[in-house]
Design a protein around this motif. Structure first.
Motif, short mmCIF file in Angstrom:
data_model
loop_
_atom_site.label_atom_id
_atom_site.label_comp_id
_atom_site.label_asym_id
_atom_site.label_seq_id
_atom_site.Cartn_x
_atom_site.Cartn_y
_atom_site.Cartn_z
N ALA A 51 28.30 -18.30 113.52
CA ALA A 51 28.95 -17.86 112.28
C ALA A 51 30.45 -17.64 112.50
CB ALA A 51 28.29 -16.57 111.78
N VAL A 52 30.80 -17.00 113.60
CA VAL A 52 32.22 -16.75 113.88
C VAL A 52 32.92 -18.08 114.19
CG1 VAL A 52 33.88 -15.50 115.29
CG2 VAL A 52 31.76 -14.39 114.59
N HIS A 62 57.21 -23.93 111.61
CA HIS A 62 58.01 -22.75 111.24
C HIS A 62 58.04 -21.69 112.33
CE1 HIS A 62 56.91 -24.48 107.30
NE2 HIS A 62 58.06 -24.00 106.91
N PHE A 63 57.34 -21.92 113.42
CA PHE A 63 57.16 -20.90 114.44
C PHE A 63 58.15 -21.06 115.59
CE2 PHE A 63 53.35 -20.61 112.10
CZ PHE A 63 52.78 -19.38 112.36
N PRO A 64 58.72 -19.96 116.05
CA PRO A 64 59.50 -20.02 117.30
C PRO A 64 58.55 -20.47 118.42
CG PRO A 64 59.83 -17.91 116.18
CD PRO A 64 58.72 -18.62 115.46
N PRO A 65 59.06 -21.15 119.43
CA PRO A 65 58.18 -21.70 120.48
C PRO A 65 57.23 -20.68 121.11
CG PRO A 65 60.39 -22.61 120.69
CD PRO A 65 60.45 -21.56 119.61
N VAL A 66 57.72 -19.49 121.41
CA VAL A 66 56.84 -18.51 122.06
C VAL A 66 55.70 -18.12 121.14
CG1 VAL A 66 58.14 -16.42 121.40
CG2 VAL A 66 56.78 -16.42 123.48
N ASP A 67 55.95 -18.00 119.85
CA ASP A 67 54.90 -17.65 118.90
C ASP A 67 53.93 -18.82 118.71
OD1 ASP A 67 55.59 -14.94 118.18
OD2 ASP A 67 57.35 -15.78 117.18
N ALA A 68 54.45 -20.04 118.68
CA ALA A 68 53.58 -21.21 118.55
C ALA A 68 52.60 -21.29 119.72
CB ALA A 68 54.42 -22.49 118.47
N VAL A 69 53.11 -21.10 120.92
CA VAL A 69 52.26 -21.16 122.11
C VAL A 69 51.27 -20.00 122.13
CG1 VAL A 69 52.26 -20.99 124.64
CG2 VAL A 69 53.91 -22.48 123.49
N THR A 70 51.75 -18.80 121.84
CA THR A 70 50.89 -17.62 121.89
C THR A 70 49.79 -17.70 120.84
OG1 THR A 70 52.76 -16.31 122.64
CG2 THR A 70 50.87 -15.10 121.80
N GLN A 71 50.14 -18.10 119.63
CA GLN A 71 49.15 -18.22 118.56
C GLN A 71 48.10 -19.27 118.91
OE1 GLN A 71 49.74 -18.31 113.98
NE2 GLN A 71 49.87 -20.41 114.72
N THR A 72 48.55 -20.41 119.38
CA THR A 72 47.62 -21.48 119.74
C THR A 72 46.71 -21.05 120.88
OG1 THR A 72 49.21 -23.15 119.00
CG2 THR A 72 47.43 -23.90 120.47
N ALA A 73 47.28 -20.43 121.89
CA ALA A 73 46.46 -19.94 123.01
C ALA A 73 45.45 -18.91 122.53
CB ALA A 73 47.37 -19.35 124.09
N GLY A 74 45.86 -18.02 121.66
CA GLY A 74 44.96 -16.99 121.15
C GLY A 74 43.77 -17.58 120.40
N THR A 75 44.04 -18.57 119.55
CA THR A 75 42.93 -19.16 118.80
C THR A 75 42.00 -19.97 119.71
OG1 THR A 75 44.28 -21.07 118.12
CG2 THR A 75 44.18 -19.20 116.59
N VAL A 76 42.57 -20.61 120.71
CA VAL A 76 41.74 -21.38 121.66
C VAL A 76 40.91 -20.44 122.53
CG1 VAL A 76 41.83 -22.94 123.66
CG2 VAL A 76 43.21 -23.43 121.63
N VAL A 77 41.50 -19.36 122.99
CA VAL A 77 40.75 -18.39 123.81
C VAL A 77 39.62 -17.78 122.98
CG1 VAL A 77 40.91 -16.12 124.93
CG2 VAL A 77 42.59 -17.90 125.45
N HIS A 78 39.88 -17.47 121.73
CA HIS A 78 38.85 -16.93 120.85
C HIS A 78 37.65 -17.88 120.80
CE1 HIS A 78 37.59 -15.66 116.54
NE2 HIS A 78 37.14 -14.75 117.37
N ILE A 79 37.91 -19.16 120.59
CA ILE A 79 36.84 -20.16 120.55
C ILE A 79 36.14 -20.25 121.90
CG2 ILE A 79 36.39 -22.64 120.35
CD1 ILE A 79 38.64 -22.62 118.15
N ALA A 80 36.90 -20.26 122.98
CA ALA A 80 36.30 -20.35 124.32
C ALA A 80 35.38 -19.17 124.60
CB ALA A 80 37.40 -20.44 125.38
N VAL A 81 35.78 -17.97 124.20
CA VAL A 81 34.95 -16.78 124.41
C VAL A 81 33.65 -16.92 123.62
CG1 VAL A 81 34.80 -14.29 123.94
CG2 VAL A 81 36.84 -15.25 125.01
N LEU A 82 33.73 -17.43 122.41
CA LEU A 82 32.52 -17.64 121.62
C LEU A 82 31.60 -18.68 122.26
CD1 LEU A 82 34.25 -17.49 118.16
CD2 LEU A 82 32.47 -15.91 118.96
#
Length: 148
Positions: free
Chosen positions: A97-98, A115-135
């Motif tokens: 479900a998640v 529209h994202f500064p590079p550090v935010d683009a990388v951090t956001q992408t990493a966060g969403t990928v880690v979330h999926i990996a944990v699931l």
């Protein structure tokens, strides 16, 4: 001895799964409550001051932010329920479900980083990928839980 080792291993896996589900539920619950309680503050300040990821994808829409909050609270409830039951089928259902929300969410953000500064683009992408990996880890570990 072998039976005791099997029981101990299953208990460790159950504890790990319950812990992961608890952390995920806390994150979804916190984001959900924030977005529901003060949607404009969420829009302008998520995830941290100075890094307004949601505001970088305008325009502000209170209804959409509140719906996001409600979805996250619902996912938190599902995750808590799975942690309390901690059986194979319930944990798998919660993880799927998640993932049904997390995968398209991650894909959208990966395709809208201009529209994202590079550090935010990388951090956001990493966060969403880690979330999926944990699931996915939860799905794999769920195969070691007993069926009820």
């Amino acid at each position: 001895m072998a039976v005791t080792e099997g029981v101990d291993r299953e208990a460790r896996v159950r504890g790990t799964v319950v812990g992961i589900l608890g952390v995920l539920a806390a994150g979804h619950g916190a984001a959900g409550m924030w977005a529901l309680a003060v949607p404009l503050v969420f829009y302008e300040g998520f995830p941290l001051p100075g890094h307004p990821w949601v505001a970088l994808l305008p325009p502000y829409n209170e209804h959409l932010v509140r719906d996001f909050g409600a979805l996250n609270l619902a996912l938190a409830v599902v995750l808590v329920g799975a942690a309390l039951r901690a059986d194979r089928a319930t944990v798998r259902l919660a993880a799927i479900a998640v993932l049904a929300a997390a995968v398209p969410h991650a894909a959208y953000h990966a395709l809208h980083l201009s529209h994202f500064p590079p550090v935010d683009a990388v951090t956001q992408t990493a966060g969403t990928v880690v979330h999926i990996a944990v699931l996915v880890v939860v799905l794999v570990l769920s195969g070691r839980l007993e069926e009820r």
